[in-house]
Design an enzyme around this catalytic site. Sequence first.
Site, mmCIF file in Angstrom:
data_model
loop_
_atom_site.group_PDB
_atom_site.id
_atom_site.type_symbol
_atom_site.label_atom_id
_atom_site.label_comp_id
_atom_site.label_asym_id
_atom_site.label_seq_id
_atom_site.Cartn_x
_atom_site.Cartn_y
_atom_site.Cartn_z
ATOM 1 C CB SER A 178 -47.405 2.478 75.199
ATOM 2 O OG SER A 178 -48.229 2.932 76.258
ATOM 3 N N GLY A 234 -32.816 -2.305 74.747
ATOM 4 C CA GLY A 234 -33.204 -1.944 76.113
ATOM 5 C C GLY A 234 -33.328 -3.146 77.020
ATOM 6 C CB ALA A 235 -31.974 -6.524 76.725
ATOM 7 C CE1 TYR A 248 -43.325 6.230 76.444
ATOM 8 C CE2 TYR A 248 -45.685 6.047 76.861
ATOM 9 C CZ TYR A 248 -44.433 5.463 76.762
ATOM 10 O OH TYR A 248 -44.288 4.115 76.981
ATOM 11 N N GLY A 268 -36.041 -3.985 83.328
ATOM 12 C CA GLY A 268 -37.480 -4.032 83.115
ATOM 13 C C GLY A 268 -37.969 -5.094 82.155
ATOM 14 C CB ILE A 269 -40.736 -4.922 79.677
ATOM 15 C CG1 ILE A 269 -41.866 -4.642 80.680
ATOM 16 C CG2 ILE A 269 -41.264 -5.752 78.512
ATOM 17 C CD1 ILE A 269 -42.962 -3.752 80.135
ATOM 18 N N GLY A 270 -37.618 -5.338 78.964
ATOM 19 C CA GLY A 270 -36.611 -5.799 78.014
ATOM 20 C C GLY A 270 -35.757 -6.912 78.581
#
Length: 351
Positions: free
Chosen positions: A171, A33-34, A229, A37-39
Site C-alpha cells: 500500500s 484473501g480471495a 498498518y 474485494g481486490i483478492g
Amino acid sequence: MSLLGKWSRTQDVITAFPEGCRELAKLTTIVTGANTGIGKETAGALASLGGRVVFACRDVLKGEQAVEEMMLAYPKAIMSATCLRLDLSSLQGVSDFVRDFRECSARESWPPLGCLVLNAGIFALDPAAPLSGDGLDMSFQVNHLSQYLLTRLLLPELSLAGSSRVVVVSSVSHRGPHITQDVTNKEVLLNSLAKPQPDLGGSSMSLFMGAFASAGGDVNLSRSSMGVYGSSKLCNVLFARELQDREFAASGVAACSLHPGTAIATDIGRDSQLATFVMKRVMSFFTKDVNQGASTTVYCALCPRDGLAGLYFDDCAAAPQTASPLATGEEGKKAATVLWELSDELCRSFL
C-alpha cells in the site's frame, strides 16, 4: 501493448499481455484473501485465463461463494478454481494450508505453482488489539509474517516451475506513518512490530480517517492504527525486495510489491461500520473501483517476469521512485535483510 494506467481494468491488462496469459494458463496460481474485494477480483481475472487458481481464504464458505461469483462474472471462461482454508492469524494455519495444497495438487495433478499473490491484509482499528495465538501483533502476523512463512514453505513448488513469481500487495501507506523509523535494528523491530509492549495508542476512528490524508510523511504515531498498518505494509515492500535478491538467481523466483489504490471500497475496515460506510459510500466516488484496484496485481502477474526485479509498482507500472526512502538504497537493503532474519527466527519451528 495498449496504454495502461490508473484507471485500467483487469481486462485491459489481460489484453495487453497475451504471452503472459498463455504462460499462466499452464500454471497454478494461489491468491490469499480471495474471498472478497481486490483478492476476489484478482483471483477471478487470473482464473479466467484457464489455469488452476486457488482461492486461499480463512472462511471457506465465503471463498466458495467467491468462486461461484467469479464463474458467473466470466461465463465464457473455463475455470479451474479451488478454495482452500488459510488462516493467516496462525502460523500452524499456514503450515496446514501448505499441507492441504500439496495433497490436493498431487491427488488432482495440478500444474506447477507459477504465481503466488500475497493479497490478504487487515487494518486493525484498535491499535491495542489482542495478540495472535502465536503471541504476535495481529497486523504484523497477518499482513507480513504469515505470508512470509507461506512463501518460504512454498519455495520448493515455486522453484519447480522454473519461472515463477511472488506478487506482494502492499500500500502507499508503507510510506508512513510508522511506529518506528529504526527499521535496521532487529531488536527494535521485534519489540515494536512483532511483540509490542502495551501502549495507550490513539483514537481508532480519527486515526482511520487519517488514511485518507496524504501518505507521504514518515511521522511516528506510536501504536496508532495507521502506524501499525503502515509499518506492516513497509514490511511487504522490504520482503519483496529481499525475496528477489535471495531467490531470483538461485531458483528463478521473481518478486515485487505494489499499491492497488487508495481508499478502495473493500472490506479491509470490516471491523467498523462507520469505516465501511466511509469507504463504500463516500470515498468510492473518488477512487478506483475494486476491479481497477486489482489491475496492478494482475499486471504484475502477467507482465514479463524480468521486469519485476523486486520493485514497487503502482497504477500498472513500476514506480520505485514513489517507494519509501526506508525501503530503498543501502539502508533499504539493510532493513530488508534484518526483517528477513527476524521473520526467519519467528518462524523457525515451522521451516
